[in-house]
Scaffold this active site. Structure first.
Site, PDB file in Angstrom:
ATOM      1  N   HIS A 263     -44.833   7.502 -62.583  1.00  0.00           N
ATOM      2  CA  HIS A 263     -44.553   6.082 -62.782  1.00  0.00           C
ATOM      3  C   HIS A 263     -45.847   5.288 -62.675  1.00  0.00           C
ATOM      4  O   HIS A 263     -46.880   5.806 -62.243  1.00  0.00           O
ATOM      5  CB  HIS A 263     -43.569   5.575 -61.718  1.00  0.00           C
ATOM      6  CG  HIS A 263     -44.163   5.568 -60.335  1.00  0.00           C
ATOM      7  ND1 HIS A 263     -44.370   6.721 -59.605  1.00  0.00           N
ATOM      8  CD2 HIS A 263     -44.626   4.545 -59.556  1.00  0.00           C
ATOM      9  CE1 HIS A 263     -44.916   6.425 -58.444  1.00  0.00           C
ATOM     10  NE2 HIS A 263     -45.094   5.102 -58.392  1.00  0.00           N
ATOM     11  N   ARG A 329     -44.310  14.589 -45.156  1.00  0.00           N
ATOM     12  CA  ARG A 329     -45.448  13.727 -45.474  1.00  0.00           C
ATOM     13  C   ARG A 329     -45.038  12.276 -45.322  1.00  0.00           C
ATOM     14  O   ARG A 329     -43.925  11.896 -45.678  1.00  0.00           O
ATOM     15  CB  ARG A 329     -45.920  13.980 -46.907  1.00  0.00           C
ATOM     16  CG  ARG A 329     -47.017  13.024 -47.393  1.00  0.00           C
ATOM     17  CD  ARG A 329     -47.358  13.300 -48.859  1.00  0.00           C
ATOM     18  NE  ARG A 329     -48.438  12.461 -49.355  1.00  0.00           N
ATOM     19  CZ  ARG A 329     -48.272  11.279 -49.961  1.00  0.00           C
ATOM     20  NH1 ARG A 329     -47.051  10.804 -50.161  1.00  0.00           N
ATOM     21  NH2 ARG A 329     -49.314  10.584 -50.385  1.00  0.00           N
TER      22      ARG A 329
END
Length: 386
Positions: A263, A329
């Site tokens: 994106h 993460r």
């Protein structure tokens, strides 16, 4: 002395309360957390700690979307999906070098990075490391709450659509997101509250410092385009930007799914702080490059609006996130946005004629929503070409 309550993976309720010495308790907590059995929480001066099964924390990806994960026709079946050419280090801009004598050269370096890469990293940016450390701790507390609690309508006094995970509109794993996130408008930070966590001060401090830095960087880049210096102060109000706190759970390598699909960002600039795990990738010259993680810097990337404002000089580059197979993460992004009424108009004195027609931020957001509903994907700036 410390009290702790162990929450069994099988029974899912508290079965044991013990009194342990501090040293023994810490050792036990570390061992259990390291083994992935549960997550430990300690609350202030009470020294009260309890453990929650990691199974209770994770969003139910497979259970909620069984068709995507177990139907072969919905799978990506594309071996090039995770293909990466190499790891790269982004251009590094040292803000400490900025002074009267080197100003033009320093601006040119930043502008070149914005035009050639669309990404760069900054050091000596003025945000103390302890602010990032505090943010990380608050993120862990928030995301390690039970899923049933995170998904409640008024969790932390946020709106119902603030907590997002997966992708309810995905028709294939290529469109799915193996991640969870909290989208928080800057204006809503003062409303944050929860009985067990207190993230308001840490998140608010990060947002304030990120806002000041984003404005400075935007003005520096605008200086190179001869855009009026007050443009961003006039159009980007503190209340128009927002934060996105991200967590990428460990993702089984057998799943052909990304943590965040490719994106571009729909803003002027994005300031990103990520941990040491890595996973951010960007597309350059048609190839995917993996960004080498560095927790000591901030990553800055150009958004769609700056590409339009610069008339294509600065590039809003496609990027994605690949989740780690074994380690979670974390990252937090500050999106520097204008008010909905702000008008974005290409700067004709850099490239003539103008590439993009004039449009408002409201119009841009509405067009994105229409395209996502119709096609499942964001189309972006190509809708506004002249």
């Amino acid at each position: 002395m410390h009290f702790f309550c162990y929450l069994s993976i099988d029974t899912k309720f508290c079965v044991l309360i013990l009194i342990l010495y501090a040293y023994s308790f810490k050792k036990t907590a570390q061992m259990l957390a390291y083994e992935g059995v549960c997550q430990a929480y300690v609350f202030g001066s009470t020294n009260l700690c309890f453990f929650i099964s990691m199974d209770d924390i994770e969003p139910p990806f497979e259970e909620t979307y069984p068709t995507l994960f177990h139907n072969s026709t919905a799978r990506a079946n594309d071996k090039t999906l995770f293909a990466v050419d190499k790891e790269c280090e982004l251009p590094l801009i040292d803000l400490a070098r900025l002074n009267f004598w080197s100003f033009d050269q320093w601006i040119e370096e930043m502008a070149e990075a914005a035009s050639q890469w669309g990404f760069f990293q900054v050091m000596n940016h003025g945000i103390p490391q302890k602010v990032f450390e505090s943010m990380r701790k608050e993120q862990m507390k928030i995301f390690h709450q039970p899923f049933r609690k995170k998904s409640e309508q008024n969790f932390m006094n946020l709106s119902a659509d603030s907590y997002r995970w997966g992708n309810p509109k995905a028709t294939s794993l290529r469109q799915f997101l193996w991640s969870e996130a909290f989208h928080i408008p800057v204006a809503d930070i003062s409303k944050l509250e929860d009985e067990s966590i207190n993230p308001r001060s840490s998140i608010g401090l990060f947002a304030t410092k990120a806002a000041n830095l984003a404005e400075r960087l935007a003005e520096y880049l605008a200086h190179n385009l001869r855009i009026k210096s007050s443009y961003f102060r006039d159009n980007c109000l503190p209340s128009s930007s927002y934060l996105r706190m991200n967590r990428y759970p460990p993702c089984p390598p057998s799943f052909e799914v990304l943590g965040l699909i490719p994106h571009t960002d729909s803003d002027f600039l994005t300031l990103l702080y990520q941990d040491h795990v890595g996973g951010l990738q960007l597309k350059k010259d048609g190839r995917w490059l993996s960004v080498k993680p560095n927790p000591d810097v901030l990553i800055v990337n150009v958004g769609d609006l700056f590409q339009a404002l610069s008339n294509g000089v600065y590039k809003s580059v496609e990027h994605r996130v690949v989740s780690h197979p074994k380690v979670e993460r974390y990252s937090v992004a500050y999106f520097y946005c204008p008010s909905y009424e702000a008008v974005i108009e290409s700067t004709e004195n850099i490239i003539k004629p103008a590439i993009y027609r004039k449009f408002s931020f409201r119009e841009y957001k509405q067009q994105i929503q229409e395209d996502v509903r119709a096609t499942g994907n964001k189309v972006g700036l190509s809708r506004f070409l002249l």
